[in-house]
Scaffold this motif. Sequence first.
Motif, PDB file in Angstrom:
ATOM      1  N   THR A   8      -5.499  10.471 -82.365  1.00 47.23           N
ATOM      2  CA  THR A   8      -4.778   9.506 -83.179  1.00 47.23           C
ATOM      3  C   THR A   8      -5.741   8.527 -83.838  1.00 47.23           C
ATOM      4  OG1 THR A   8      -4.399   8.226 -81.159  1.00 47.23           O
ATOM      5  CG2 THR A   8      -2.598   9.612 -81.934  1.00 47.23           C
ATOM      6  N   PHE A  58      -0.877   4.012 -82.420  1.00 50.64           N
ATOM      7  CA  PHE A  58      -0.171   5.128 -83.047  1.00 50.64           C
ATOM      8  C   PHE A  58       0.902   5.656 -82.106  1.00 50.64           C
ATOM      9  CE2 PHE A  58       0.408   9.190 -85.191  1.00 50.64           C
ATOM     10  CZ  PHE A  58       0.160   8.873 -86.513  1.00 50.64           C
ATOM     11  N   ALA A 113       3.885   9.740 -86.125  1.00 50.70           N
ATOM     12  CA  ALA A 113       3.544  11.123 -86.451  1.00 50.70           C
ATOM     13  C   ALA A 113       4.503  11.663 -87.498  1.00 50.70           C
ATOM     14  CB  ALA A 113       3.586  11.987 -85.190  1.00 50.70           C
ATOM     15  N   ASN A 160      -1.230  15.022 -83.080  1.00 48.44           N
ATOM     16  CA  ASN A 160      -2.294  14.072 -83.428  1.00 48.44           C
ATOM     17  C   ASN A 160      -3.399  13.983 -82.377  1.00 48.44           C
ATOM     18  OD1 ASN A 160       0.329  12.492 -84.898  1.00 48.44           O
ATOM     19  ND2 ASN A 160      -1.549  12.676 -86.076  1.00 48.44           N
TER      20      ASN A 160
END
Length: 347
Positions: A159, A164, A169, A225
């Motif tokens: 990420t 995040f 995402a 991610n």
Amino acid sequence: MSVRLALIGAGLMGSGHASIVAKSLPGASLHLICDSDFKQARAVADEYGSQDVATDPYSVISRPDIDAVIIATPDDTHAPLSLACIKAGKRVLCEKPLSQSSSECISVMEVEQSVGEQFVMLGFMRRFDQAYMEMKEAVDQDQLGRVLMMHNYHRNVETPTPDFTSAMAITNSASHEFDVVRHVLGVEYYSINSHKARRLDGVVEPVLMILETTDNQIVSIEINNNASYGYDIQAEIVGEQGSISVNNIAFTKTDRNLASFTRYDSDWRSRFQEAYLRQNYAFLGFVESGIFPEMASDCWDGYCAAKVAEAGVEALVTGMKQTIEMIEKPKLYQAKNGVGIETGFCL
């Protein structure tokens, strides 16, 4: 005369745009670099030959010696800065997303509609990638028969920031897939369902989305991610008479210790370098001619990506499939080049 460009945002994305303008965009000059961090702006300006730097983007947009603008700032600034460019009469290439709020995208479209002309080109650069261009050609020429499904996955090493989330995402990473699938297949989405797998190490989980199109096709999108092994983008279209898929290029292969392997990129820059170059060429043509590039993404496309992302997050939170309901497409974005047609926002 050279088009005088201002680059707003001197981070990783901005530096990439600065390199393209300085090295590969004849007909344009990198006139000014703007960033809230003056030292960062100065560093990018020195590296790519821009003499002027600034920290206030709104004063930059209003300057008479600036012909057009590239925006590569944080997501939440994209819509306000794009609005400022429209009001100043400056063409703008704005990195995706236009906004993570569909209502804010509508506000930008309303202003563009009020002036009766398109000013904002969005940085959904995959439309300019050779692999996706060939996939679209195969669909348009009916080489595969009726398209049944499109599978996509989008994997990053890790990420980009500590804060995040799985929702990001969908709202940030997946926006590329939301856009390029619409573009390649020539459809809109009808519904979306979102799922995430449970990880044991505490990092952001992969998200899998299943979408139905308005033409009764199935689209799968995986966003991972924290894939760890490298940056990896794949897509496959399955039709009644065949399939076509992305074939990532590896320039070398290493054979050693009873094994054979190729390397992955660490991020998107090498993989989509040519797409960014083509995109920026198209933007320069837009600035010079006023004709919106047929292949490029506009504010309507930004709205569609935001609307799908909002439904995707709702599906992730509720665990239930969500219907995607969009406004009627405004007349401005129905025109081939978006110039010289009747104004007035259409809902």
